[in-house]
Design a protein around this motif. Structure first.
Motif, PDB file in Angstrom:
ATOM      1  N   VAL A 102     -26.507 -20.862-128.545  1.00 30.96           N
ATOM      2  CA  VAL A 102     -27.490 -21.935-127.443  1.00 30.96           C
ATOM      3  C   VAL A 102     -29.055 -21.513-127.883  1.00 30.96           C
ATOM      4  N   GLU A 103     -29.513 -22.882-128.369  1.00 26.52           N
ATOM      5  CA  GLU A 103     -31.144 -22.844-128.435  1.00 26.52           C
ATOM      6  C   GLU A 103     -31.701 -23.423-127.278  1.00 26.52           C
ATOM      7  N   GLU A 104     -32.855 -22.705-126.578  1.00 22.00           N
ATOM      8  CA  GLU A 104     -33.684 -23.390-125.875  1.00 22.00           C
ATOM      9  C   GLU A 104     -34.427 -24.454-126.486  1.00 22.00           C
TER      10      GLU A 104
ATOM     11  N   GLY B  38     -28.349 -27.258-128.500  1.00 16.69           N
ATOM     12  CA  GLY B  38     -29.321 -27.112-127.873  1.00 16.69           C
ATOM     13  C   GLY B  38     -29.513 -27.282-126.275  1.00 16.69           C
ATOM     14  N   VAL B  39     -30.223 -26.774-125.695  1.00 16.35           N
ATOM     15  CA  VAL B  39     -30.541 -26.768-124.332  1.00 16.35           C
ATOM     16  C   VAL B  39     -32.145 -27.341-123.906  1.00 16.35           C
TER      17      VAL B  39
ATOM     18  N   ALA C 192     -33.627 -25.787-114.065  1.00 19.49           N
ATOM     19  CA  ALA C 192     -33.554 -25.709-115.416  1.00 19.49           C
ATOM     20  C   ALA C 192     -33.102 -24.223-116.078  1.00 19.49           C
ATOM     21  N   GLY C 193     -33.534 -23.274-115.391  1.00 19.58           N
ATOM     22  CA  GLY C 193     -33.262 -21.892-115.748  1.00 19.58           C
ATOM     23  C   GLY C 193     -31.882 -21.644-115.452  1.00 19.58           C
TER      24      GLY C 193
ATOM     25  N   MET D  76     -35.198 -27.767-122.069  1.00 22.47           N
ATOM     26  CA  MET D  76     -35.890 -27.275-121.097  1.00 22.47           C
ATOM     27  C   MET D  76     -37.190 -27.813-120.594  1.00 22.47           C
TER      28      MET D  76
ATOM     29  N   ARG E 216     -25.363 -20.540-121.404  1.00 23.75           N
ATOM     30  CA  ARG E 216     -25.227 -19.492-122.135  1.00 23.75           C
ATOM     31  C   ARG E 216     -23.892 -18.767-121.904  1.00 23.75           C
TER      32      ARG E 216
ATOM     33  N   TYR F 237     -30.560 -31.265-120.010  1.00 25.97           N
ATOM     34  CA  TYR F 237     -31.154 -31.213-118.608  1.00 25.97           C
ATOM     35  C   TYR F 237     -30.532 -32.424-117.696  1.00 25.97           C
TER      36      TYR F 237
ATOM     37  N   PRO G 245     -37.701 -26.468-125.415  1.00 25.22           N
ATOM     38  CA  PRO G 245     -38.886 -26.879-124.356  1.00 25.22           C
ATOM     39  C   PRO G 245     -39.347 -28.237-124.578  1.00 25.22           C
TER      40      PRO G 245
ATOM     41  N   LEU H 278     -29.365 -23.463-118.030  1.00 24.28           N
ATOM     42  CA  LEU H 278     -29.359 -22.694-119.261  1.00 24.28           C
ATOM     43  C   LEU H 278     -28.606 -21.455-119.042  1.00 24.28           C
TER      44      LEU H 278
END
Lengths: 340, 340
Positions: free
Chosen positions: B225-227, B194-195, B207-208, B197, B215, B255, B229, B211
DNA sequence: TTGAAAGCGTTACCAA
DNA sequence: TTGGTAACGCTTTCAA
């Protein structure tokens, strides 16, 4: 050479004379139009021609020339010391800045760390600011204030725990922070209170007043206060924790949440129970404190709302020569959680 | 009225003409002496008289008049967005600033938050800076770059993850941060990553790219990889932790250390074991991470040394019109501790 | 309604 | 070795 042509040509900077030429009017007319001067009537077609010419040339007025002619600038200079600061502090600065911008001042920060106080004041004075707002982290002596006033600054204002003679003062009385923490601990039945004194240069400015406030509150409550020097390192914290039992303390006010976390972790690692053996109180009421276990009690600070402050600066600028004023900005109250 | 007399009299600001008059020489001579002009020989007694007169009057040269006459300033403008920033960032800015000061530039920060990008560029241009170094948190479009160049800025430089067409770029490639974290997790045998955001506006800028880097590294290692929030609130973290088991993740890159602490605390409160069930990696390598239990693995970042950077700015100023240059500033490597 | 000109504080060229 | 003078870009007073 490396003189490769770029999109925005290396031409001369357009002046109001260029705008006048292109619009077929005089420089005076250009000035009238672009400054919306109401004292003089300009025909609408002329206005339009001037505006179009300015846009076409990408004309931007020259602030230095303008303030040279006017005899004064609208620059408010904010010397900075670049200390990593709290969100509270950031919000305050940003608010003050946009408040002043709304009053048509140009706010500019001038990094002044490591400068000799006199050199710094001279460097600021060269910019002929109409006002200077110097945080306590920046050295400003009466000597420097004199230089600034002589160079035309209408208002010299300090911002911090201590006033400086001859300048207006926005006071963030850090004593109230220490006092609030100690009163809280007294209410919780603690009477032998340690106060962490950061050894780092940045926090030192606030640490003294916080200690003084703690002492004052302790004296009123027949409690004992002990200074605890601490570096912001795990080693220093571990060393302090190792001799904790010899100190005979039942509570500690840890300067801020970051130092509180550092110390609390060291205490726990040394087998000291928080809050049973020792109560811990931080300051800043940061997210950090809510995430610790036990949750950290912390002194919450609030600064005065900023638009009135910007108005105050404006007033001081418009009435130079008023007696130095003092304004109290800081309110503090302790938020009780689990660590105390 | 309130016109109380003060120590530094409300007199006119002394000019070089006043100094000349007092010293009994011409304004030209004053200029020669005070600027240590070597092209002209002035007798020692005259020098002394001029110096004494300047001191006696408290004369400070007028920067605006000087740069008006010179046709250029030595001001480097640093637009700021007042985000609370990391110690790393602070050290960098301070270093760059004193490096430029050593090269005789005047560094000035201009708070530009909340300004329309075009207005902001125009406001900067009014000050006729010789160079502008704009962080990525400040909007700067090609349009603004053109305005600045037309107004005489010799170098327009962006500082951040993304270059802007037409400007030089000091690039802090945040992708490397995410990539480093993920490579580390791959080495530790994790493949479902997981990342976090951040939903806040400030961190969003970094953050972008982080990520994207994550990836890229994941793709190279056949990992998923999973975003994720996340708001910087306990509620948001608790909500994420509550649905953690449904996500099927065995690791998370959070992050930065602050978000990592927030999430790690929520995971632990939800009964998820770190690192057994889920490995956690932060970024910033802050003291914070060392104080958490388990100690937090974290991506350590290093920025290029600053004196060379100040020299670079100087070079760009002296050779305007060179092709936009790109320089990579950021190095990242993951420090392994207990949470991964 | 517009234009000509002076002057803000500096510095650099050219004479003396 | 020193001084007079013009010019930088702008605003504003006075005159047309």
């Amino acid at each position: 050479m490396s003189q490769l042509t770029e999109q925005p040509a290396e031409g001369p900077v357009p002046t109001s004379a260029d705008v006048a030429r292109l619009a077929g009017v005089s420089r005076a007319t250009v000035s009238y139009v672009l400054n919306n001067n109401t004292a003089v009537r300009i025909s609408d077609p002329t206005r339009r021609r001037v505006r179009e010419a300015a846009t076409e040339l990408g004309y931007v007025p020259h602030a230095a020339a303008r303030s040279l002619r006017a005899g004064h600038s609208r620059m408010v200079l904010l010397p900075t010391a670049h200390l990593p600061s709290t969100p509270l502090h950031h919000r305050f600065l940003h608010g003050l800045e946009s408040g002043l911008r709304r009053l048509d001042y140009t706010v500019v920060q001038y990094g002044s760390i490591g400068l000799d106080p006199d050199d710094a004041a001279r460097a600021w004075a060269e910019l002929r600011p109409v006002a200077v707002i110097a945080p306590g982290s920046v050295p400003l002596a009466p000597q420097g204030i004199a230089v600034l006033r002589r160079s035309g600054a209408k208002a010299v204002i300090t911002l911090g725990p201590q006033p400086v003679p001859g300048a207006h003062a926005l006071i963030t009385d850090q004593r109230e922070v220490g006092a609030s923490a100690v009163r809280h601990l007294l209410e919780r039945g603690r009477h032998r209170i340690g106060v962490v004194m950061p050894a780092e240069a940045g926090p030192a400015l606030f640490a003294g007043p916080r200690l003084a406030g703690a002492r004052r509150a302790a004296a009123a409550g027949r409690a004992r206060v002990e200074e605890l020097p601490l570096h912001y390192t795990e080693e220093s914290a571990a060393a302090l924790a190792a001799r904790w039992s010899t100190l005979g303390l039942d509570a500690v006010f840890a300067y801020d949440d970051a130092y509180a976390m550092l110390l609390m972790r060291a205490l726990q690692d040394a087998g000291i129970q928080v809050p049973e053996d020792t109560a811990v109180v931080g300051a800043d009421d940061s997210m950090l404190g809510r995430l610790l276990r036990p949750r950290l009690s912390s002194v919450r600070m609030e600064l005065a709302t900023v638009q009135p402050l910007a108005d105050l600066v404006d007033r001081l600028v418009r009435h130079p020569g008023t007696e130095p004023e003092r304004h109290d900005l800081l309110r503090a109250r302790t938020v009780h959680r689990e660590s105390s």
